[in-house]
Motif scaffolding. Sequence first.
Motif, PDB file in Angstrom:
ATOM      1  N   HIS A   1       0.847  -1.192   0.000  1.00 60.32           N
ATOM      2  CA  HIS A   1       0.000   0.000   0.000  1.00 60.32           C
ATOM      3  C   HIS A   1       0.885   1.245   0.000  1.00 60.32           C
ATOM      4  O   HIS A   1       1.897   1.304   0.699  1.00 60.32           O
ATOM      5  CB  HIS A   1      -0.903   0.022   1.236  1.00 60.32           C
ATOM      6  CG  HIS A   1      -1.738  -1.212   1.388  1.00 60.32           C
ATOM      7  ND1 HIS A   1      -3.002  -1.331   0.855  1.00 60.32           N
ATOM      8  CD2 HIS A   1      -1.484  -2.396   2.002  1.00 60.32           C
ATOM      9  CE1 HIS A   1      -3.488  -2.523   1.131  1.00 60.32           C
ATOM     10  NE2 HIS A   1      -2.589  -3.194   1.824  1.00 60.32           N
TER      11      HIS A   1
ATOM     12  N   VAL B   1       1.152   4.805   1.312  1.00 60.86           N
ATOM     13  CA  VAL B   1       0.536   5.469   2.461  1.00 60.86           C
ATOM     14  C   VAL B   1       1.190   6.822   2.704  1.00 60.86           C
ATOM     15  O   VAL B   1       2.284   7.121   2.195  1.00 60.86           O
ATOM     16  CB  VAL B   1       0.632   4.592   3.727  1.00 60.86           C
ATOM     17  CG1 VAL B   1      -0.205   3.325   3.559  1.00 60.86           C
ATOM     18  CG2 VAL B   1       2.078   4.239   4.063  1.00 60.86           C
ATOM     19  N   ALA B   2       0.499   7.636   3.490  1.00 59.84           N
ATOM     20  CA  ALA B   2       0.985   8.979   3.794  1.00 59.84           C
ATOM     21  C   ALA B   2       2.293   8.911   4.568  1.00 59.84           C
ATOM     22  O   ALA B   2       2.487   8.070   5.437  1.00 59.84           O
ATOM     23  CB  ALA B   2      -0.064   9.737   4.599  1.00 59.84           C
TER      24      ALA B   2
ATOM     25  N   GLN C   1       5.708  14.372   2.139  1.00 59.61           N
ATOM     26  CA  GLN C   1       4.258  14.600   2.054  1.00 59.61           C
ATOM     27  C   GLN C   1       3.907  15.862   1.277  1.00 59.61           C
ATOM     28  O   GLN C   1       2.981  15.858   0.455  1.00 59.61           O
ATOM     29  CB  GLN C   1       3.661  14.657   3.459  1.00 59.61           C
ATOM     30  CG  GLN C   1       3.724  13.339   4.195  1.00 59.61           C
ATOM     31  CD  GLN C   1       2.782  13.275   5.377  1.00 59.61           C
ATOM     32  OE1 GLN C   1       1.586  13.044   5.223  1.00 59.61           O
ATOM     33  NE2 GLN C   1       3.328  13.472   6.574  1.00 59.61           N
TER      34      GLN C   1
ATOM     35  N   THR D   1      -7.439  12.916  -8.222  1.00 56.96           N
ATOM     36  CA  THR D   1      -8.109  12.800  -6.936  1.00 56.96           C
ATOM     37  C   THR D   1      -7.480  13.752  -5.947  1.00 56.96           C
ATOM     38  O   THR D   1      -6.289  14.048  -6.029  1.00 56.96           O
ATOM     39  CB  THR D   1      -8.036  11.362  -6.390  1.00 56.96           C
ATOM     40  OG1 THR D   1      -8.649  11.330  -5.100  1.00 56.96           O
ATOM     41  CG2 THR D   1      -6.594  10.884  -6.280  1.00 56.96           C
TER      42      THR D   1
ATOM     43  N   ASP E   1      -8.126  13.144  -2.603  1.00 54.74           N
ATOM     44  CA  ASP E   1      -8.313  12.456  -1.326  1.00 54.74           C
ATOM     45  C   ASP E   1      -7.005  12.266  -0.568  1.00 54.74           C
ATOM     46  O   ASP E   1      -6.997  12.171   0.653  1.00 54.74           O
ATOM     47  CB  ASP E   1      -8.958  11.080  -1.571  1.00 54.74           C
ATOM     48  CG  ASP E   1     -10.381  11.211  -2.092  1.00 54.74           C
ATOM     49  OD1 ASP E   1     -10.969  12.286  -1.902  1.00 54.74           O
ATOM     50  OD2 ASP E   1     -10.878  10.245  -2.684  1.00 54.74           O
TER      51      ASP E   1
ATOM     52  N   LEU F   1      -3.290  10.187   0.317  1.00 56.31           N
ATOM     53  CA  LEU F   1      -2.995   8.812   0.706  1.00 56.31           C
ATOM     54  C   LEU F   1      -3.450   8.560   2.137  1.00 56.31           C
ATOM     55  O   LEU F   1      -3.392   9.455   2.984  1.00 56.31           O
ATOM     56  CB  LEU F   1      -1.488   8.561   0.598  1.00 56.31           C
ATOM     57  CG  LEU F   1      -0.894   8.611  -0.805  1.00 56.31           C
ATOM     58  CD1 LEU F   1       0.624   8.544  -0.741  1.00 56.31           C
ATOM     59  CD2 LEU F   1      -1.438   7.487  -1.666  1.00 56.31           C
ATOM     60  N   PRO F   2      -3.879   7.340   2.435  1.00 59.21           N
ATOM     61  CA  PRO F   2      -4.293   7.031   3.807  1.00 59.21           C
ATOM     62  C   PRO F   2      -3.089   6.901   4.725  1.00 59.21           C
ATOM     63  O   PRO F   2      -1.983   6.582   4.282  1.00 59.21           O
ATOM     64  CB  PRO F   2      -5.011   5.688   3.653  1.00 59.21           C
ATOM     65  CG  PRO F   2      -4.317   5.042   2.490  1.00 59.21           C
ATOM     66  CD  PRO F   2      -3.996   6.170   1.533  1.00 59.21           C
ATOM     67  N   ALA F   3      -3.300   7.125   6.001  1.00 61.21           N
ATOM     68  CA  ALA F   3      -2.269   6.816   6.982  1.00 61.21           C
ATOM     69  C   ALA F   3      -2.146   5.304   7.095  1.00 61.21           C
ATOM     70  O   ALA F   3      -3.120   4.565   6.905  1.00 61.21           O
ATOM     71  CB  ALA F   3      -2.632   7.425   8.332  1.00 61.21           C
TER      72      ALA F   3
ATOM     73  N   ASP G   1      -1.965   3.444   9.614  1.00 62.97           N
ATOM     74  CA  ASP G   1      -2.836   2.893  10.651  1.00 62.97           C
ATOM     75  C   ASP G   1      -4.293   2.797  10.207  1.00 62.97           C
ATOM     76  O   ASP G   1      -5.086   2.082  10.835  1.00 62.97           O
ATOM     77  CB  ASP G   1      -2.761   3.744  11.921  1.00 62.97           C
ATOM     78  CG  ASP G   1      -1.431   3.592  12.649  1.00 62.97           C
ATOM     79  OD1 ASP G   1      -0.707   2.621  12.354  1.00 62.97           O
ATOM     80  OD2 ASP G   1      -1.122   4.444  13.501  1.00 62.97           O
ATOM     81  N   ASP G   2      -4.640   3.508   9.126  1.00 64.05           N
ATOM     82  CA  ASP G   2      -6.023   3.489   8.651  1.00 64.05           C
ATOM     83  C   ASP G   2      -6.286   2.391   7.628  1.00 64.05           C
ATOM     84  O   ASP G   2      -7.434   2.189   7.218  1.00 64.05           O
ATOM     85  CB  ASP G   2      -6.388   4.849   8.039  1.00 64.05           C
ATOM     86  CG  ASP G   2      -6.444   5.959   9.071  1.00 64.05           C
ATOM     87  OD1 ASP G   2      -6.657   5.648  10.257  1.00 64.05           O
ATOM     88  OD2 ASP G   2      -6.269   7.132   8.691  1.00 64.05           O
ATOM     89  N   VAL G   3      -5.259   1.696   7.173  1.00 60.95           N
ATOM     90  CA  VAL G   3      -5.437   0.593   6.221  1.00 60.95           C
ATOM     91  C   VAL G   3      -5.834  -0.646   7.015  1.00 60.95           C
ATOM     92  O   VAL G   3      -5.104  -1.084   7.898  1.00 60.95           O
ATOM     93  CB  VAL G   3      -4.140   0.327   5.433  1.00 60.95           C
ATOM     94  CG1 VAL G   3      -4.327  -0.860   4.483  1.00 60.95           C
ATOM     95  CG2 VAL G   3      -3.723   1.575   4.664  1.00 60.95           C
TER      96      VAL G   3
END
Length: 244
Positions: A122, A124-125, A129, A147, A149, A151-153, A155-157
């Motif tokens: 993945h 991720v952030a 950044q 997009t 949105d 990248l997700p952190a 911990d959020d995956v």
Amino acid sequence: MYDRVRPTYPAELFDDLAGIVGDHPRVLEIGPGTGQATSAMVDRGWPVTAVELSPDLAGVLKRRVPSVDVVVADFDTWDLPAQTFDLVVSATAFHWLDPATRMQRCVDVLRPGGALAVVSTHHVAGGSQQLFADVQSCYDRFTDDATTDGLPAADDVPNDPEGLERSGLFGSVEFRRYVWDVDYSAAQYLELLSSYSGHRALTIERRDRLYDCIGAHIEAAGGSITKRYLNQLSVGISLNQPLA
């Protein structure tokens, strides 16, 4: 190029996998590419049979890791062998397989108590950044799938992206997570992007403009970019007896 630019995997991942499945499993690897995960297993002395769809990638793999038994085939339609394996591994390739049949086909080639290990990758952030936020403007200008949105952190995956636990095919499932950063020069990062199918699908004109824009942002920021990866390891132990 694919072999040169695609990231490998943290050594800790294979340490953890060995702790779960034992020291010398017979391995069937699905979708090895040019051996980003294969080499780490062979270096541990694990005998590996690899099923790779692309003849070109399989050729590079065979030259790079001669001891691997390489089969050029589509795992979804491959005639499953009579022999069974202690471990089936798919690293950043499981999502390409037919979701209706992939899990069962993997279980079918495992000995009782064998393991399926799925590694997912993945973006991720983290890392550079602000630079990634600035580069988004290039995608807004030169692609149709822009997009905002972000990248997700890591911990959020969520755990178990491929659904091993939900399948009901395994007596137990274990999860591990690995977060790490890679530094790229502008040229290295653009080559990395060229190994992704979405970028390769762009017209030459759009891709050249996109890369010029991204490269300019990286050079203006000092000439390098740091990318953060999350690797997830999901290991399902098949039903019946435990691993010996």
